[in-house]
Design a protein around this motif. Structure first.
Motif, PDB file in Angstrom:
ATOM      1  N   GLY A 135       0.068   0.738 -21.684  1.00  0.00           N
ATOM      2  CA  GLY A 135       1.224  -0.002 -21.189  1.00  0.00           C
ATOM      3  C   GLY A 135       1.881   0.635 -19.979  1.00  0.00           C
ATOM      4  O   GLY A 135       2.690   0.005 -19.296  1.00  0.00           O
ATOM      5  N   LEU A 136       1.529   1.855 -19.678  1.00  0.00           N
ATOM      6  CA  LEU A 136       2.103   2.523 -18.512  1.00  0.00           C
ATOM      7  C   LEU A 136       1.508   1.937 -17.238  1.00  0.00           C
ATOM      8  O   LEU A 136       0.335   1.644 -17.159  1.00  0.00           O
ATOM      9  CB  LEU A 136       1.818   4.027 -18.563  1.00  0.00           C
ATOM     10  N   LYS A 137       2.346   1.800 -16.217  1.00  0.00           N
ATOM     11  CA  LYS A 137       1.880   1.285 -14.924  1.00  0.00           C
ATOM     12  C   LYS A 137       1.820   2.438 -13.938  1.00  0.00           C
ATOM     13  O   LYS A 137       2.774   3.177 -13.777  1.00  0.00           O
ATOM     14  CB  LYS A 137       2.840   0.223 -14.412  1.00  0.00           C
ATOM     15  N   ASN A 138       0.694   2.568 -13.283  1.00  0.00           N
ATOM     16  CA  ASN A 138       0.514   3.604 -12.276  1.00  0.00           C
ATOM     17  C   ASN A 138       0.765   2.985 -10.907  1.00  0.00           C
ATOM     18  O   ASN A 138      -0.015   2.153 -10.458  1.00  0.00           O
ATOM     19  CB  ASN A 138      -0.898   4.171 -12.371  1.00  0.00           C
ATOM     20  N   PRO A 139       1.804   3.404 -10.215  1.00  0.00           N
ATOM     21  CA  PRO A 139       2.102   2.793  -8.909  1.00  0.00           C
ATOM     22  C   PRO A 139       1.067   3.155  -7.840  1.00  0.00           C
ATOM     23  O   PRO A 139       0.957   2.481  -6.827  1.00  0.00           O
ATOM     24  CB  PRO A 139       3.475   3.357  -8.559  1.00  0.00           C
ATOM     25  N   TYR A 140       0.290   4.162  -8.054  1.00  0.00           N
ATOM     26  CA  TYR A 140      -0.696   4.606  -7.074  1.00  0.00           C
ATOM     27  C   TYR A 140      -2.108   4.155  -7.419  1.00  0.00           C
ATOM     28  O   TYR A 140      -3.072   4.634  -6.853  1.00  0.00           O
ATOM     29  CB  TYR A 140      -0.666   6.130  -6.959  1.00  0.00           C
ATOM     30  N   ARG A 141      -2.215   3.239  -8.320  1.00  0.00           N
ATOM     31  CA  ARG A 141      -3.510   2.802  -8.824  1.00  0.00           C
ATOM     32  C   ARG A 141      -4.407   2.210  -7.734  1.00  0.00           C
ATOM     33  O   ARG A 141      -5.610   2.446  -7.715  1.00  0.00           O
ATOM     34  CB  ARG A 141      -3.268   1.782  -9.926  1.00  0.00           C
ATOM     35  N   ALA A 142      -3.839   1.448  -6.826  1.00  0.00           N
ATOM     36  CA  ALA A 142      -4.627   0.771  -5.798  1.00  0.00           C
ATOM     37  C   ALA A 142      -4.988   1.697  -4.643  1.00  0.00           C
ATOM     38  O   ALA A 142      -5.838   1.368  -3.830  1.00  0.00           O
ATOM     39  CB  ALA A 142      -3.861  -0.436  -5.272  1.00  0.00           C
ATOM     40  N   HIS A 143      -4.387   2.833  -4.550  1.00  0.00           N
ATOM     41  CA  HIS A 143      -4.632   3.743  -3.438  1.00  0.00           C
ATOM     42  C   HIS A 143      -5.654   4.801  -3.819  1.00  0.00           C
ATOM     43  O   HIS A 143      -5.726   5.234  -4.958  1.00  0.00           O
ATOM     44  CB  HIS A 143      -3.324   4.419  -3.010  1.00  0.00           C
ATOM     45  N   ARG A 144      -6.390   5.245  -2.797  1.00  0.00           N
ATOM     46  CA  ARG A 144      -7.365   6.289  -3.039  1.00  0.00           C
ATOM     47  C   ARG A 144      -6.674   7.639  -3.217  1.00  0.00           C
ATOM     48  O   ARG A 144      -7.155   8.503  -3.888  1.00  0.00           O
ATOM     49  CB  ARG A 144      -8.352   6.371  -1.895  1.00  0.00           C
ATOM     50  N   SER A 145      -5.536   7.790  -2.614  1.00  0.00           N
ATOM     51  CA  SER A 145      -4.811   9.047  -2.684  1.00  0.00           C
ATOM     52  C   SER A 145      -3.333   8.751  -2.845  1.00  0.00           C
ATOM     53  O   SER A 145      -2.833   7.750  -2.348  1.00  0.00           O
ATOM     54  CB  SER A 145      -5.047   9.859  -1.404  1.00  0.00           C
ATOM     55  N   VAL A 146      -2.623   9.614  -3.512  1.00  0.00           N
ATOM     56  CA  VAL A 146      -1.185   9.405  -3.659  1.00  0.00           C
ATOM     57  C   VAL A 146      -0.479   9.592  -2.319  1.00  0.00           C
ATOM     58  O   VAL A 146       0.656   9.167  -2.153  1.00  0.00           O
ATOM     59  CB  VAL A 146      -0.575  10.378  -4.703  1.00  0.00           C
ATOM     60  N   TYR A 147      -1.168  10.180  -1.339  1.00  0.00           N
ATOM     61  CA  TYR A 147      -0.574  10.410  -0.028  1.00  0.00           C
ATOM     62  C   TYR A 147      -0.930   9.299   0.964  1.00  0.00           C
ATOM     63  O   TYR A 147      -0.544   9.355   2.119  1.00  0.00           O
ATOM     64  CB  TYR A 147      -1.042  11.759   0.533  1.00  0.00           C
ATOM     65  N   ALA A 148      -1.700   8.335   0.507  1.00  0.00           N
ATOM     66  CA  ALA A 148      -2.094   7.245   1.390  1.00  0.00           C
ATOM     67  C   ALA A 148      -0.867   6.433   1.780  1.00  0.00           C
ATOM     68  O   ALA A 148       0.063   6.251   0.996  1.00  0.00           O
ATOM     69  CB  ALA A 148      -3.121   6.354   0.699  1.00  0.00           C
ATOM     70  N   ARG A 149      -0.913   5.942   2.977  1.00  0.00           N
ATOM     71  CA  ARG A 149       0.213   5.153   3.486  1.00  0.00           C
ATOM     72  C   ARG A 149       0.173   3.759   2.879  1.00  0.00           C
ATOM     73  O   ARG A 149      -0.876   3.233   2.570  1.00  0.00           O
ATOM     74  CB  ARG A 149       0.127   5.055   5.003  1.00  0.00           C
ATOM     75  N   GLN A 150       1.358   3.170   2.780  1.00  0.00           N
ATOM     76  CA  GLN A 150       1.453   1.822   2.251  1.00  0.00           C
ATOM     77  C   GLN A 150       0.870   0.805   3.223  1.00  0.00           C
ATOM     78  O   GLN A 150       0.197  -0.110   2.846  1.00  0.00           O
ATOM     79  CB  GLN A 150       2.920   1.476   1.940  1.00  0.00           C
ATOM     80  N   ASP A 151       1.207   0.960   4.502  1.00  0.00           N
ATOM     81  CA  ASP A 151       0.653   0.048   5.491  1.00  0.00           C
ATOM     82  C   ASP A 151      -0.459   0.774   6.232  1.00  0.00           C
ATOM     83  O   ASP A 151      -0.379   1.958   6.512  1.00  0.00           O
ATOM     84  CB  ASP A 151       1.733  -0.457   6.445  1.00  0.00           C
ATOM     85  N   GLU A 152      -1.486   0.065   6.555  1.00  0.00           N
ATOM     86  CA  GLU A 152      -2.651   0.671   7.171  1.00  0.00           C
ATOM     87  C   GLU A 152      -2.582   0.639   8.694  1.00  0.00           C
ATOM     88  O   GLU A 152      -3.514   0.992   9.364  1.00  0.00           O
ATOM     89  CB  GLU A 152      -3.920  -0.042   6.680  1.00  0.00           C
ATOM     90  N   SER A 153      -1.472   0.173   9.270  1.00  0.00           N
ATOM     91  CA  SER A 153      -1.371   0.106  10.725  1.00  0.00           C
ATOM     92  C   SER A 153      -1.061   1.483  11.283  1.00  0.00           C
ATOM     93  O   SER A 153      -0.401   2.292  10.665  1.00  0.00           O
ATOM     94  CB  SER A 153      -0.282  -0.898  11.143  1.00  0.00           C
ATOM     95  N   GLY A 154      -1.550   1.726  12.516  1.00  0.00           N
ATOM     96  CA  GLY A 154      -1.313   3.013  13.153  1.00  0.00           C
ATOM     97  C   GLY A 154       0.046   3.050  13.798  1.00  0.00           C
ATOM     98  O   GLY A 154       0.704   2.034  14.048  1.00  0.00           O
ATOM     99  N   SER A 155       0.530   4.201  14.093  1.00  0.00           N
ATOM    100  CA  SER A 155       1.800   4.326  14.793  1.00  0.00           C
ATOM    101  C   SER A 155       1.721   5.530  15.713  1.00  0.00           C
ATOM    102  O   SER A 155       0.936   6.445  15.514  1.00  0.00           O
ATOM    103  CB  SER A 155       2.960   4.475  13.808  1.00  0.00           C
ATOM    104  N   LEU A 156       2.543   5.490  16.723  1.00  0.00           N
ATOM    105  CA  LEU A 156       2.581   6.581  17.683  1.00  0.00           C
ATOM    106  C   LEU A 156       3.692   7.530  17.310  1.00  0.00           C
ATOM    107  O   LEU A 156       4.753   7.118  16.850  1.00  0.00           O
ATOM    108  CB  LEU A 156       2.830   6.033  19.090  1.00  0.00           C
ATOM    109  N   VAL A 157       3.450   8.770  17.567  1.00  0.00           N
ATOM    110  CA  VAL A 157       4.460   9.767  17.343  1.00  0.00           C
ATOM    111  C   VAL A 157       4.752  10.411  18.687  1.00  0.00           C
ATOM    112  O   VAL A 157       3.852  10.860  19.403  1.00  0.00           O
ATOM    113  CB  VAL A 157       3.975  10.840  16.338  1.00  0.00           C
ATOM    114  N   HIS A 158       6.018  10.459  19.057  1.00  0.00           N
ATOM    115  CA  HIS A 158       6.423  11.054  20.324  1.00  0.00           C
ATOM    116  C   HIS A 158       7.018  12.419  20.032  1.00  0.00           C
ATOM    117  O   HIS A 158       7.998  12.524  19.333  1.00  0.00           O
ATOM    118  CB  HIS A 158       7.429  10.128  21.028  1.00  0.00           C
TER     119      HIS A 158
END
Length: 161
Positions: A135-158
């Motif tokens: 009955g427990l729900k794992n919020p990270y079940r669909a991700h390969r890693s718990v550190y994976a980003r929610q959105d797969e789009s790239g972003s720039l860092v300045h």
């Protein structure tokens, strides 16, 4: 029919009887100890105390090994006892041994019943735990890693130095 026995044969038979009786009493005490442990384990199962259940299971395993060791000694001793007393069974000598053996049979039955009862309680408890886990729900079940980003789009860092 009575046999004429010399003193050595009588002493040998008495020694066999004493040793046999001692082993039976020791086994009876081990069965009583095992039954007490099983009863305490039942209480711990009902209280959901996992550490105590494990400790009682380990103790139970040790006691069962001790009972098995005693049984390996008792079986040949019983044959020796029966062989040495085959023609001269004295009912007064037999009564204490048969009483101990009857006690052992009754204790063995109680141990088996208590063990079955504990196994049923553990099965029910394990089913409850499995139901809770499923009955427990794992919020990270669909991700390969718990550190994976929610959105797969790239972003720039300045970064300014």
């Amino acid at each position: 029919m009575k046999e004429n026995l010399d003193q050595r044969e009588i002493e040998e038979r008495v020694a066999i009887l004493r040793r046999f009786r001692y082993l039976l009493e020791q086994q009876r005490e081990k069965f009583r100890e095992y039954l007490r442990i099983l009863e305490m384990q039942e209480d711990e199962i009902n209280e959901d105390n996992a550490d105590a259940i494990i400790a009682h299971a380990d103790l139970s395993n040790q006691i069962v090994k001790n009972i098995g060791s005693l049984q390996r000694i008792i079986v040949p001793m019983q044959r020796l006892y029966e062989k040495s007393h085959a023609s001269t069974y004295n009912p007064e000598d037999i009564i204490p041994v048969t009483k101990i053996q009857d006690d052992l049979v009754a204790l063995r039955e109680k141990v088996v019943n208590q063990n079955i009862k504990n196994q049923k309680l553990l099965r029910v408890r394990m089913l409850d735990i499995r139901r809770d886990i499923s009955g427990l729900k794992n919020p990270y079940r669909a991700h390969r890693s718990v550190y994976a980003r929610q959105d797969e789009s790239g972003s720039l860092v300045h970064v300014e130095a």
